[in-house]
Design a protein around this motif. Structure first.
Motif, short mmCIF file in Angstrom:
data_model
loop_
_atom_site.label_atom_id
_atom_site.label_comp_id
_atom_site.label_asym_id
_atom_site.label_seq_id
_atom_site.Cartn_x
_atom_site.Cartn_y
_atom_site.Cartn_z
N PRO A 4 22.82 21.57 -11.75
CA PRO A 4 22.00 21.67 -10.54
C PRO A 4 20.98 20.55 -10.36
CG PRO A 4 21.35 23.34 -12.16
CD PRO A 4 22.60 22.68 -12.68
N GLY A 5 20.61 19.86 -11.41
CA GLY A 5 19.66 18.75 -11.28
C GLY A 5 20.17 17.65 -10.36
N LEU A 6 21.47 17.40 -10.40
CA LEU A 6 22.05 16.36 -9.56
C LEU A 6 21.89 16.71 -8.08
CD1 LEU A 6 23.57 13.69 -9.28
CD2 LEU A 6 25.70 14.98 -9.43
N LEU A 7 22.19 17.93 -7.73
CA LEU A 7 22.05 18.35 -6.33
C LEU A 7 20.60 18.22 -5.87
CD1 LEU A 7 23.19 19.52 -3.72
CD2 LEU A 7 22.87 21.80 -4.69
N GLU A 8 19.67 18.63 -6.72
CA GLU A 8 18.26 18.54 -6.36
C GLU A 8 17.84 17.09 -6.11
OE1 GLU A 8 16.15 20.98 -5.44
OE2 GLU A 8 18.03 22.10 -5.61
N GLU A 9 18.26 16.18 -6.99
CA GLU A 9 17.91 14.77 -6.80
C GLU A 9 18.57 14.21 -5.54
OE1 GLU A 9 17.74 10.44 -9.05
OE2 GLU A 9 18.45 12.18 -10.20
N CYS A 10 19.83 14.59 -5.31
CA CYS A 10 20.56 14.10 -4.13
C CYS A 10 19.91 14.56 -2.83
CB CYS A 10 22.02 14.55 -4.18
SG CYS A 10 23.02 13.58 -5.33
N LYS A 11 19.34 15.75 -2.82
CA LYS A 11 18.66 16.25 -1.61
C LYS A 11 17.54 15.29 -1.20
CE LYS A 11 19.54 21.18 -2.18
NZ LYS A 11 18.94 22.49 -2.55
N GLY A 12 16.88 14.71 -2.16
CA GLY A 12 15.79 13.78 -1.88
C GLY A 12 16.24 12.42 -1.37
N LEU A 13 17.54 12.11 -1.53
CA LEU A 13 18.05 10.80 -1.10
C LEU A 13 18.35 10.75 0.39
CD1 LEU A 13 20.42 9.93 -4.07
CD2 LEU A 13 18.10 9.12 -3.66
N LYS A 14 18.44 11.90 1.02
CA LYS A 14 18.67 12.00 2.47
C LYS A 14 19.96 11.31 2.91
CE LYS A 14 13.81 12.65 3.57
NZ LYS A 14 13.74 13.83 2.79
N GLY A 15 21.02 11.53 2.14
CA GLY A 15 22.33 11.03 2.54
C GLY A 15 22.57 9.57 2.23
N CYS A 16 23.75 9.11 2.64
CA CYS A 16 24.17 7.73 2.38
C CYS A 16 25.18 7.32 3.45
CB CYS A 16 24.80 7.65 0.98
SG CYS A 16 25.25 5.99 0.44
N ALA A 17 25.02 6.12 3.97
CA ALA A 17 25.93 5.61 4.99
C ALA A 17 27.25 5.16 4.36
CB ALA A 17 25.28 4.44 5.72
N THR A 18 28.30 5.17 5.13
CA THR A 18 29.60 4.68 4.68
C THR A 18 29.47 3.21 4.27
OG1 THR A 18 30.72 6.21 6.17
CG2 THR A 18 32.02 4.36 5.34
N GLY A 19 30.03 2.90 3.11
CA GLY A 19 30.00 1.53 2.60
C GLY A 19 28.76 1.21 1.78
N GLU A 20 27.81 2.13 1.71
CA GLU A 20 26.58 1.93 0.94
C GLU A 20 26.66 2.70 -0.38
OE1 GLU A 20 24.04 -0.13 1.79
OE2 GLU A 20 25.31 -0.74 3.46
N ALA A 21 25.65 2.56 -1.23
CA ALA A 21 25.62 3.25 -2.52
C ALA A 21 24.18 3.59 -2.90
CB ALA A 21 26.26 2.38 -3.60
N LYS A 22 24.03 4.70 -3.60
CA LYS A 22 22.73 5.14 -4.13
C LYS A 22 22.95 5.63 -5.55
CE LYS A 22 20.63 6.22 0.31
NZ LYS A 22 19.85 7.20 1.09
N ILE A 23 21.88 5.62 -6.35
CA ILE A 23 22.01 5.98 -7.76
C ILE A 23 21.12 7.17 -8.11
CG2 ILE A 23 20.25 4.34 -8.52
CD1 ILE A 23 22.16 3.73 -10.96
N THR A 24 21.64 8.01 -9.01
CA THR A 24 20.87 9.14 -9.55
C THR A 24 21.09 9.19 -11.05
OG1 THR A 24 22.71 10.72 -9.33
CG2 THR A 24 21.17 10.55 -7.45
N LYS A 25 20.33 10.05 -11.70
CA LYS A 25 20.57 10.33 -13.12
C LYS A 25 21.90 11.07 -13.25
CE LYS A 25 15.67 10.86 -13.96
NZ LYS A 25 14.68 11.89 -13.70
N GLY A 26 22.43 11.09 -14.48
CA GLY A 26 23.70 11.76 -14.75
C GLY A 26 23.56 13.22 -15.15
N TYR A 27 22.37 13.65 -15.50
CA TYR A 27 22.10 15.03 -15.90
C TYR A 27 23.01 15.48 -17.03
CZ TYR A 27 18.83 14.79 -12.13
OH TYR A 27 17.79 14.39 -11.34
N LEU A 28 23.85 16.47 -16.85
CA LEU A 28 24.67 17.02 -17.94
C LEU A 28 25.95 16.22 -18.21
CD1 LEU A 28 24.32 20.82 -17.04
CD2 LEU A 28 22.94 19.48 -18.64
N LEU A 29 26.17 15.17 -17.48
CA LEU A 29 27.35 14.31 -17.69
C LEU A 29 27.15 13.43 -18.92
CD1 LEU A 29 27.74 13.17 -14.00
CD2 LEU A 29 29.44 14.50 -15.26
N PRO A 30 28.23 12.95 -19.54
CA PRO A 30 28.08 11.97 -20.63
C PRO A 30 27.46 10.66 -20.12
CG PRO A 30 30.33 12.82 -20.56
CD PRO A 30 29.61 13.37 -19.36
N ALA A 31 27.65 10.35 -18.83
CA ALA A 31 27.11 9.13 -18.23
C ALA A 31 25.62 9.28 -17.93
CB ALA A 31 27.86 8.80 -16.94
#
Length: 176
Positions: free
Chosen positions: A47-74
């Motif tokens: 759930p941490g990923l979803l919470e962080e993503c909510k704060g990013l306010k989306g992303c346009a096609t062809g663009e990129a944004k970064i978040t923490k990996g939370y429970l992922l190995p990455a």
């Protein structure tokens, strides 16, 4: 120093299990999860990923944004929004190329040494797999020729067909 051909690897497998510095999420414009790779990454990260993503306010096609990996190995998740295939006359190739380029630029900025990409836009967005593979390999190869980071790029295939297209594109790109 690694040769360009040693810096790109193609693997059939599950991107959420990759032990790399960053994985790339083929996200939808909301960044709030969805189907395919996007849903799998959100489920695995917790759930941490979803919470962080909510704060990013989306992303346009062809663009990129970064978040923490939370429970992922990455450590990081780089979210990029690929184009929906509309027949190839609506700038889809350039938008897909931008997804790879912008993701790699973020990886360099965050000093990511290893990164794993899915086949962006080839699932629900219906981008032709063979065409997408050529664009992916071309953009990655161009970027790593000019940059030290990331040191290794993994292209993760969900199925045999995608692997076949990526391997063909990679072998074609190294023919002199």
């Amino acid at each position: 120093m690694l040769q360009i051909s040693d810096r790109i690897r193609i693997i059939q497998g599950d991107i959420v299990k990759m032990e790399v510095d960053a994985i790339v999420n083929a996200a939808n414009p909301t960044l709030l999860g969805g189907g395919g790779v996007d849903g799998a990454i959100h489920r695995a990260a917790g759930p941490g990923l979803l919470e962080e993503c909510k704060g990013l306010k989306g992303c346009a096609t062809g663009e990129a944004k970064i978040t923490k990996g939370y429970l992922l190995p990455a450590k990081w998740v780089i979210h990029t929004v690929g184009p929906v295939w509309q027949g190839g006359q609506k700038g889809e190739d350039n938008l897909l190329a931008s997804c790879y380029r912008k993701s790699l630029e973020l990886a360099r900025e965050y000093e990511v040494r290893t990164i794993a990409f899915p086949a962006i836009s080839t699932g629900a967005y219906n981008f032709p797999s063979e065409r997408a593979a050529r664009i992916a390999v071309s953009e990655i190869k161009k970027f790593i020729q000019e940059n030290q980071l990331p040191e290794k790029v993994f292209l993760i295939c969900f199925n045999e067909e995608t692997c076949r297209h990526l391997k063909a594109a990679l072998s074609e790109s190294f023919v002199v």
